[in-house]
Design a protein around this motif. Sequence first.
Motif, PDB file in Angstrom:
ATOM      1  N   VAL A 111       0.861  -1.189   0.000  1.00  0.00           N
ATOM      2  CA  VAL A 111       0.000   0.000   0.000  1.00  0.00           C
ATOM      3  C   VAL A 111       0.893   1.233   0.000  1.00  0.00           C
ATOM      4  CG1 VAL A 111      -1.699   1.346   1.288  1.00  0.00           C
ATOM      5  CG2 VAL A 111      -1.881  -1.151   1.217  1.00  0.00           C
ATOM      6  N   ASP A 112       0.717   2.088  -0.994  1.00  0.00           N
ATOM      7  CA  ASP A 112       1.474   3.331  -1.081  1.00  0.00           C
ATOM      8  C   ASP A 112       0.607   4.454  -0.507  1.00  0.00           C
ATOM      9  OD1 ASP A 112       2.485   5.880  -2.157  1.00  0.00           O
ATOM     10  OD2 ASP A 112       3.859   4.616  -3.305  1.00  0.00           O
ATOM     11  N   VAL A 113       1.026   5.022   0.596  1.00  0.00           N
ATOM     12  CA  VAL A 113       0.223   6.045   1.283  1.00  0.00           C
ATOM     13  C   VAL A 113      -0.009   7.258   0.386  1.00  0.00           C
ATOM     14  CG1 VAL A 113       0.195   7.668   3.227  1.00  0.00           C
ATOM     15  CG2 VAL A 113       0.902   5.306   3.589  1.00  0.00           C
ATOM     16  N   GLU A 114       1.025   7.670  -0.338  1.00  0.00           N
ATOM     17  CA  GLU A 114       0.870   8.857  -1.193  1.00  0.00           C
ATOM     18  C   GLU A 114      -0.132   8.609  -2.317  1.00  0.00           C
ATOM     19  OE1 GLU A 114       3.552  12.149  -3.631  1.00  0.00           O
ATOM     20  OE2 GLU A 114       4.526  10.471  -2.599  1.00  0.00           O
ATOM     21  N   LYS A 115      -0.074   7.424  -2.929  1.00  0.00           N
ATOM     22  CA  LYS A 115      -1.036   7.098  -3.982  1.00  0.00           C
ATOM     23  C   LYS A 115      -2.445   6.958  -3.426  1.00  0.00           C
ATOM     24  CE  LYS A 115       2.219   4.752  -7.092  1.00  0.00           C
ATOM     25  NZ  LYS A 115       2.597   3.452  -7.707  1.00  0.00           N
ATOM     26  N   GLU A 116      -2.538   6.460  -2.201  1.00  0.00           N
ATOM     27  CA  GLU A 116      -3.847   6.217  -1.585  1.00  0.00           C
ATOM     28  C   GLU A 116      -4.509   7.514  -1.141  1.00  0.00           C
ATOM     29  OE1 GLU A 116      -6.640   3.250  -0.667  1.00  0.00           O
ATOM     30  OE2 GLU A 116      -4.617   2.889  -1.431  1.00  0.00           O
ATOM     31  N   TYR A 117      -3.696   8.460  -0.611  1.00  0.00           N
ATOM     32  CA  TYR A 117      -4.273   9.663  -0.005  1.00  0.00           C
ATOM     33  C   TYR A 117      -3.742  10.971  -0.585  1.00  0.00           C
ATOM     34  CZ  TYR A 117      -5.915   6.260   3.373  1.00  0.00           C
ATOM     35  OH  TYR A 117      -6.525   5.182   3.955  1.00  0.00           O
ATOM     36  N   GLY A 118      -2.851  10.869  -1.573  1.00  0.00           N
ATOM     37  CA  GLY A 118      -2.383  12.084  -2.225  1.00  0.00           C
ATOM     38  C   GLY A 118      -1.180  12.746  -1.578  1.00  0.00           C
ATOM     39  N   GLN A 119      -0.745  12.248  -0.407  1.00  0.00           N
ATOM     40  CA  GLN A 119       0.396  12.847   0.268  1.00  0.00           C
ATOM     41  C   GLN A 119       1.209  11.775   0.991  1.00  0.00           C
ATOM     42  OE1 GLN A 119       0.177  16.748   2.053  1.00  0.00           O
ATOM     43  NE2 GLN A 119      -2.048  16.721   1.890  1.00  0.00           N
ATOM     44  N   SER A 120       2.530  11.942   0.963  1.00  0.00           N
ATOM     45  CA  SER A 120       3.416  11.033   1.676  1.00  0.00           C
ATOM     46  C   SER A 120       3.468  11.428   3.150  1.00  0.00           C
ATOM     47  CB  SER A 120       4.824  11.107   1.085  1.00  0.00           C
ATOM     48  OG  SER A 120       5.375  12.407   1.303  1.00  0.00           O
ATOM     49  N   ILE A 121       4.141  10.628   3.965  1.00  0.00           N
ATOM     50  CA  ILE A 121       4.280  10.944   5.380  1.00  0.00           C
ATOM     51  C   ILE A 121       4.994  12.279   5.599  1.00  0.00           C
ATOM     52  CG2 ILE A 121       5.352  10.225   7.565  1.00  0.00           C
ATOM     53  CD1 ILE A 121       2.788   8.717   6.838  1.00  0.00           C
ATOM     54  N   PRO A 122       6.121  12.557   4.932  1.00  0.00           N
ATOM     55  CA  PRO A 122       6.750  13.870   5.118  1.00  0.00           C
ATOM     56  C   PRO A 122       5.840  15.029   4.726  1.00  0.00           C
ATOM     57  CG  PRO A 122       8.310  12.351   4.130  1.00  0.00           C
ATOM     58  CD  PRO A 122       6.967  11.652   4.121  1.00  0.00           C
ATOM     59  N   MET A 123       5.061  14.842   3.655  1.00  0.00           N
ATOM     60  CA  MET A 123       4.141  15.899   3.227  1.00  0.00           C
ATOM     61  C   MET A 123       3.037  16.106   4.258  1.00  0.00           C
ATOM     62  SD  MET A 123       3.936  14.658  -0.752  1.00  0.00           S
ATOM     63  CE  MET A 123       2.612  15.769  -1.252  1.00  0.00           C
ATOM     64  N   LEU A 124       2.507  15.002   4.799  1.00  0.00           N
ATOM     65  CA  LEU A 124       1.473  15.106   5.825  1.00  0.00           C
ATOM     66  C   LEU A 124       2.017  15.775   7.086  1.00  0.00           C
ATOM     67  CD1 LEU A 124      -0.233  11.594   5.512  1.00  0.00           C
ATOM     68  CD2 LEU A 124      -1.322  13.802   5.081  1.00  0.00           C
ATOM     69  N   ALA A 125       3.243  15.431   7.438  1.00  0.00           N
ATOM     70  CA  ALA A 125       3.859  16.019   8.631  1.00  0.00           C
ATOM     71  C   ALA A 125       4.061  17.518   8.467  1.00  0.00           C
ATOM     72  CB  ALA A 125       5.199  15.349   8.916  1.00  0.00           C
ATOM     73  N   GLN A 126       4.390  17.930   7.261  1.00  0.00           N
ATOM     74  CA  GLN A 126       4.645  19.343   7.012  1.00  0.00           C
ATOM     75  C   GLN A 126       3.361  20.164   7.006  1.00  0.00           C
ATOM     76  OE1 GLN A 126       6.661  20.082   3.312  1.00  0.00           O
ATOM     77  NE2 GLN A 126       7.376  22.097   3.939  1.00  0.00           N
ATOM     78  N   SER A 127       2.260  19.552   6.566  1.00  0.00           N
ATOM     79  CA  SER A 127       1.031  20.322   6.397  1.00  0.00           C
ATOM     80  C   SER A 127       0.003  20.140   7.505  1.00  0.00           C
ATOM     81  CB  SER A 127       0.372  19.959   5.057  1.00  0.00           C
ATOM     82  OG  SER A 127       0.055  18.586   5.017  1.00  0.00           O
ATOM     83  N   SER A 128       0.191  19.133   8.366  1.00  0.00           N
ATOM     84  CA  SER A 128      -0.820  18.869   9.397  1.00  0.00           C
ATOM     85  C   SER A 128      -0.572  19.706  10.644  1.00  0.00           C
ATOM     86  CB  SER A 128      -0.855  17.383   9.754  1.00  0.00           C
ATOM     87  OG  SER A 128       0.404  16.965  10.214  1.00  0.00           O
ATOM     88  N   HIS A 129      -1.591  19.796  11.492  1.00  0.00           N
ATOM     89  CA  HIS A 129      -1.536  20.646  12.676  1.00  0.00           C
ATOM     90  C   HIS A 129      -2.038  19.896  13.908  1.00  0.00           C
ATOM     91  CE1 HIS A 129      -0.683  24.077  10.134  1.00  0.00           C
ATOM     92  NE2 HIS A 129      -1.728  23.773   9.391  1.00  0.00           N
ATOM     93  N   ARG A 130      -2.135  20.637  15.025  1.00  0.00           N
ATOM     94  CA  ARG A 130      -2.727  20.147  16.271  1.00  0.00           C
ATOM     95  C   ARG A 130      -2.098  18.849  16.760  1.00  0.00           C
ATOM     96  NH1 ARG A 130      -9.189  21.282  16.700  1.00  0.00           N
ATOM     97  NH2 ARG A 130      -9.082  23.539  16.508  1.00  0.00           N
ATOM     98  N   LYS A 305      -7.270  17.988   6.892  1.00  0.00           N
ATOM     99  CA  LYS A 305      -6.522  19.216   7.150  1.00  0.00           C
ATOM    100  C   LYS A 305      -5.371  19.352   6.168  1.00  0.00           C
ATOM    101  CE  LYS A 305      -7.677  19.372  12.032  1.00  0.00           C
ATOM    102  NZ  LYS A 305      -7.197  19.111  13.398  1.00  0.00           N
ATOM    103  N   ALA A 306      -4.697  18.243   5.893  1.00  0.00           N
ATOM    104  CA  ALA A 306      -3.573  18.266   4.959  1.00  0.00           C
ATOM    105  C   ALA A 306      -4.062  18.610   3.544  1.00  0.00           C
ATOM    106  CB  ALA A 306      -2.865  16.919   4.960  1.00  0.00           C
ATOM    107  N   ALA A 307      -5.225  18.079   3.156  1.00  0.00           N
ATOM    108  CA  ALA A 307      -5.788  18.366   1.836  1.00  0.00           C
ATOM    109  C   ALA A 307      -6.177  19.831   1.728  1.00  0.00           C
ATOM    110  CB  ALA A 307      -7.005  17.475   1.589  1.00  0.00           C
ATOM    111  N   ALA A 308      -6.708  20.384   2.816  1.00  0.00           N
ATOM    112  CA  ALA A 308      -7.098  21.798   2.826  1.00  0.00           C
ATOM    113  C   ALA A 308      -5.868  22.700   2.661  1.00  0.00           C
ATOM    114  CB  ALA A 308      -7.834  22.136   4.120  1.00  0.00           C
ATOM    115  N   GLU A 309      -4.740  22.278   3.259  1.00  0.00           N
ATOM    116  CA  GLU A 309      -3.500  23.039   3.146  1.00  0.00           C
ATOM    117  C   GLU A 309      -3.044  23.096   1.690  1.00  0.00           C
ATOM    118  OE1 GLU A 309      -1.207  24.534   5.181  1.00  0.00           O
ATOM    119  OE2 GLU A 309      -2.447  24.464   6.974  1.00  0.00           O
ATOM    120  N   VAL A 310      -3.164  21.964   0.992  1.00  0.00           N
ATOM    121  CA  VAL A 310      -2.742  21.893  -0.406  1.00  0.00           C
ATOM    122  C   VAL A 310      -3.589  22.795  -1.274  1.00  0.00           C
ATOM    123  CG1 VAL A 310      -2.507  20.374  -2.402  1.00  0.00           C
ATOM    124  CG2 VAL A 310      -1.815  19.561  -0.141  1.00  0.00           C
ATOM    125  N   GLU A 311      -4.885  22.808  -0.995  1.00  0.00           N
ATOM    126  CA  GLU A 311      -5.799  23.660  -1.788  1.00  0.00           C
ATOM    127  C   GLU A 311      -5.548  25.125  -1.512  1.00  0.00           C
ATOM    128  OE1 GLU A 311      -9.686  22.362  -0.737  1.00  0.00           O
ATOM    129  OE2 GLU A 311      -9.468  20.373  -1.657  1.00  0.00           O
TER     130      GLU A 311
END
Length: 311
Positions: A111-130, A305-311
């Motif tokens: 399972v590739d997380v980036e292909k599944e959800y559009g963002q890799s772990i480093p990308m999610l870490a950079q854009s997520s909050h709280r 939240k990560a998807a909202a950051e990208v938009e």
Amino acid sequence: MKCKKCGEKASIHMRQHKLALCKEHYLEWVPEQTERFIKKYEMFNREEKILVAVSGGKDSLSLWDILVRLGYQVDGLYLGLGIDGGINYSHESQRLTEEFAQRNNLKLHVVDVEKEYGQSIPMLAQSSHRGYGKPCAVCGLAKRHEMNRVARDLGYDVLATGHNLDDEAAVLFGNTLHWASDYLLRQGPVLPGTDGLSRKVKPLCRFYEREMTAYAIMRGIEYIYEECPFAEGSQSIFYKESLNLLETARPGAKLIFYLSFLEAKKSGNLFIEKNESLRHVHACPKCGQPTTTPDFCSFCRMIEKAAAEVE
């Protein structure tokens, strides 16, 4: 040092067990002990389907190898996290995992997380909050969610991970320092399954990291030696180093620490009260996995939240 069983030259000496074994007898001893732990903690039986989370490291690949040797119905799951670092960490760990599966004719789910959800772990870490901004926290949350999802969707009874004694003792040490009662109550070789969640087990929980390294080398298992690039400076490594000092001075200290905790938990002597008000579990409206949060589960909220950051 001579092997206790045959008298030949020993390949490994385990001071905490006062036991020395040659290569042949060590490679017999590890599966025998694993089988003993599986039965002792009632982890699973031979009729159940087991999914092993494999990372390309020595512990998870060795666990897969051991369970196959013992004759269990076991497949592998690799999660592509998109972690690079100097060696392209995720690519290398996936290559080693896939080669192990092919060489042994085993079934591996990838399972590739980036292909599944559009963002890799480093990308999610950079854009997520709280509280989810640290890579290790994001990675842990994502791995738990995806392991649970795949095990549920594909009909596996049991989800097995390669946590060894050093891992478990370090987690226990950290949770005890902070008196994290909820985590202490959940820690153990087996986490029972619930609606939507497979049973989670740790068959290697009583093997030292050194013992699993020796097993992988003696079995000729090629694994990724490098630590995850994000692990540097982590609390877990600090706890492991601290416990290593204790173990050097008092061989067997980690095992005593962990087993004493399990015994205290079993006998109800942890002096921790379970907060029932936090245990109202419901299905996440988005992914369907059990959660105690009022609306979506933590993983789905993080993805949104990560998807909202990208938009």
